[in-house]
Design an enzyme around this catalytic site. Structure first.
Site, PDB file in Angstrom:
ATOM      1  N   GLY A  12      69.869  25.401  42.624  1.00 18.21           N
ATOM      2  CA  GLY A  12      69.853  25.484  41.166  1.00 18.21           C
ATOM      3  C   GLY A  12      69.779  26.929  40.703  1.00 18.21           C
ATOM      4  N   ILE A  14      67.145  28.951  40.315  1.00 22.60           N
ATOM      5  CA  ILE A  14      66.317  29.817  41.159  1.00 22.60           C
ATOM      6  C   ILE A  14      67.003  30.035  42.504  1.00 22.60           C
ATOM      7  CG2 ILE A  14      64.083  30.152  42.289  1.00 22.60           C
ATOM      8  CD1 ILE A  14      62.759  28.493  40.163  1.00 22.60           C
ATOM      9  N   ARG A  83      60.952  21.731  34.709  1.00 21.61           N
ATOM     10  CA  ARG A  83      60.292  21.268  33.480  1.00 21.61           C
ATOM     11  C   ARG A  83      61.235  21.295  32.291  1.00 21.61           C
ATOM     12  NH1 ARG A  83      54.735  23.820  31.757  1.00 21.61           N
ATOM     13  NH2 ARG A  83      55.534  25.763  32.609  1.00 21.61           N
ATOM     14  N   ASN A  96      58.889  14.943  42.293  1.00 25.97           N
ATOM     15  CA  ASN A  96      59.048  16.023  43.259  1.00 25.97           C
ATOM     16  C   ASN A  96      58.334  15.773  44.577  1.00 25.97           C
ATOM     17  OD1 ASN A  96      60.776  17.331  41.576  1.00 25.97           O
ATOM     18  ND2 ASN A  96      59.271  18.779  40.764  1.00 25.97           N
ATOM     19  N   ARG A 152      53.749  38.410  35.255  1.00 26.14           N
ATOM     20  CA  ARG A 152      53.739  38.152  33.811  1.00 26.14           C
ATOM     21  C   ARG A 152      52.581  38.885  33.147  1.00 26.14           C
ATOM     22  NH1 ARG A 152      55.319  31.746  34.633  1.00 26.14           N
ATOM     23  NH2 ARG A 152      57.579  32.049  34.381  1.00 26.14           N
ATOM     24  N   HIS A 176      48.414  27.128  39.760  1.00 29.26           N
ATOM     25  CA  HIS A 176      49.552  27.585  38.960  1.00 29.26           C
ATOM     26  C   HIS A 176      49.731  26.608  37.801  1.00 29.26           C
ATOM     27  CE1 HIS A 176      53.212  29.654  38.051  1.00 29.26           C
ATOM     28  NE2 HIS A 176      54.003  28.628  38.335  1.00 29.26           N
TER      29      HIS A 176
END
EC number: 1.1.1.37
Length: 320
Positions: A12, A14, A83, A96, A152, A176
């Protein structure tokens, strides 16, 4: 000496970004695996055709069979459902978990000596399930979370202080998800701790608290903006940083979802902690000391991860 082999499981957004980054950095030859016929082959060919301009010789291959990942030195797992707006990472657990079973069995059969990096959400539960299904040693199966969450945090801090992000160090503990613990006390700008910068008038405690919360919401913010998926550039670069540390035996101190047994008072579970990554995989968990407030937040995060693991056991009897 043959180039390392990097297997990317999931082609996908990523997965494709990972393949391109691995090629540009010349970390090794890449196998891009996906169950969707044509997708990994098309992306592999597209990336290979960027080689003449980028100047890399890495071999790109698309595959639909786990046999093609045979002998991989590194496996990075992104397979699964991303998501959508309004979903938490935890909403993905039932879907998943089935994917992790299939992936774990594929790695066990064809790449049992690989260093495995899991990106699939809900991360802390999925990396645990992946280790269980694959049977690989816990130090060779790790979740990419802390590097991304810390990146981030560092980005937001560099913008707030108007300094290079190269001079900002920060890391995030715990799961996470919404209970992650950005550690203000252990985060610095050019070695100056954030609490000192507040006292120096560089920012206010209120703004710092807002940055901490924005870090926790970092993934959801991007999901809300994209509307059709989740982040992929920053997650991919974070995973490549971990893979490079392993392949080059860099002994990097990186926060990630690792197996913790003894450190932080935990008796065997995956959760986000500072680690040292080298040729042995997770070579050390760095057991930093937390104050009462930090410990309370970390405990809350640990409990949230335990809840996800319990949910996995309820869905998949073989994990119980």
């Amino acid at each position: 000496m043959a180039r390392p082999k990097i297997a990317l499981i999931g082609a996908g957004q990523i997965g494709g970004t990972l393949a391109h980054l691995a090629a540009i950095k010349e970390l090794g030859d890449v196998v891009l695996f996906d169950i969707a016929e044509g997708t990994p082959q098309g992306k592999a060919l597209d990336i290979a055709q960027s080689g003449p301009s980028e100047g890399f010789d890495a071999v790109m291959k698309g595959a639909n069979s786990y046999e093609d990942i045979a002998g991989a030195d590194v496996c990075i797992v992104t397979a699964g459902v991303p998501r959508k707006p309004g979903m938490s990472r935890d909403d993905l657990i039932g879907i998943n978990l089935k994917v992790m079973k299939s992936v774990g069995e594929g790695i066990k059969a064809h790449a049992p000596n690989a260093f495995v990096i899991c990106i699939t959400n809900p991360l802390d539960a999925m990396v645990w399930a992946l280790q269980q299904f694959s049977g690989l040693p816990p130090e060779k199966v790790v979740g990419m979370a802390g590097v991304l969450d810390s990146a981030r945090f560092r980005h937001f801090l560099s913008v707030e202080f108007n300094v290079s992000m190269r001079d900002v160090t920060a890391f995030v503990l715990g799961g996470h998800g919404d209970t992650m613990v950005p550690l203000v006390r252990y985060s610095t700008v050019a070695g100056i701790p954030l609490p000192d910068l507040v006292q120096m008038g560089w920012t206010s405690q209120e703004k710092l608290d807002q940055i901490v919360q924005r870090t926790r919401d970092g993934g959801a913010e991007i999901v809300g903006l994209l509307k059709t998926g989740s982040a992929y550039y920053a997650p991919a670069t974070s995973a490549i940083e971990m893979a490079e540390a392993y392949l080059k035996d860099q002994k990097r101190l990186l926060p990630c979802a690792a197996w913790v047994d003894g450190a932080f008072g935990l008796d065997g579970m995956y959760v986000g902690v500072p680690t040292i990554i080298g040729a042995g995989g997770i070579e050390k968990v760095v057991d930093i000391k937390l104050n009462a407030d930090e410990q309370a937040m970390f405990d809350k995060s640990v409990d949230a991860v335990k809840g996800l693991v319990a949910a996995c056991k309820g869905i998949e009897p073989s994990l119980a």
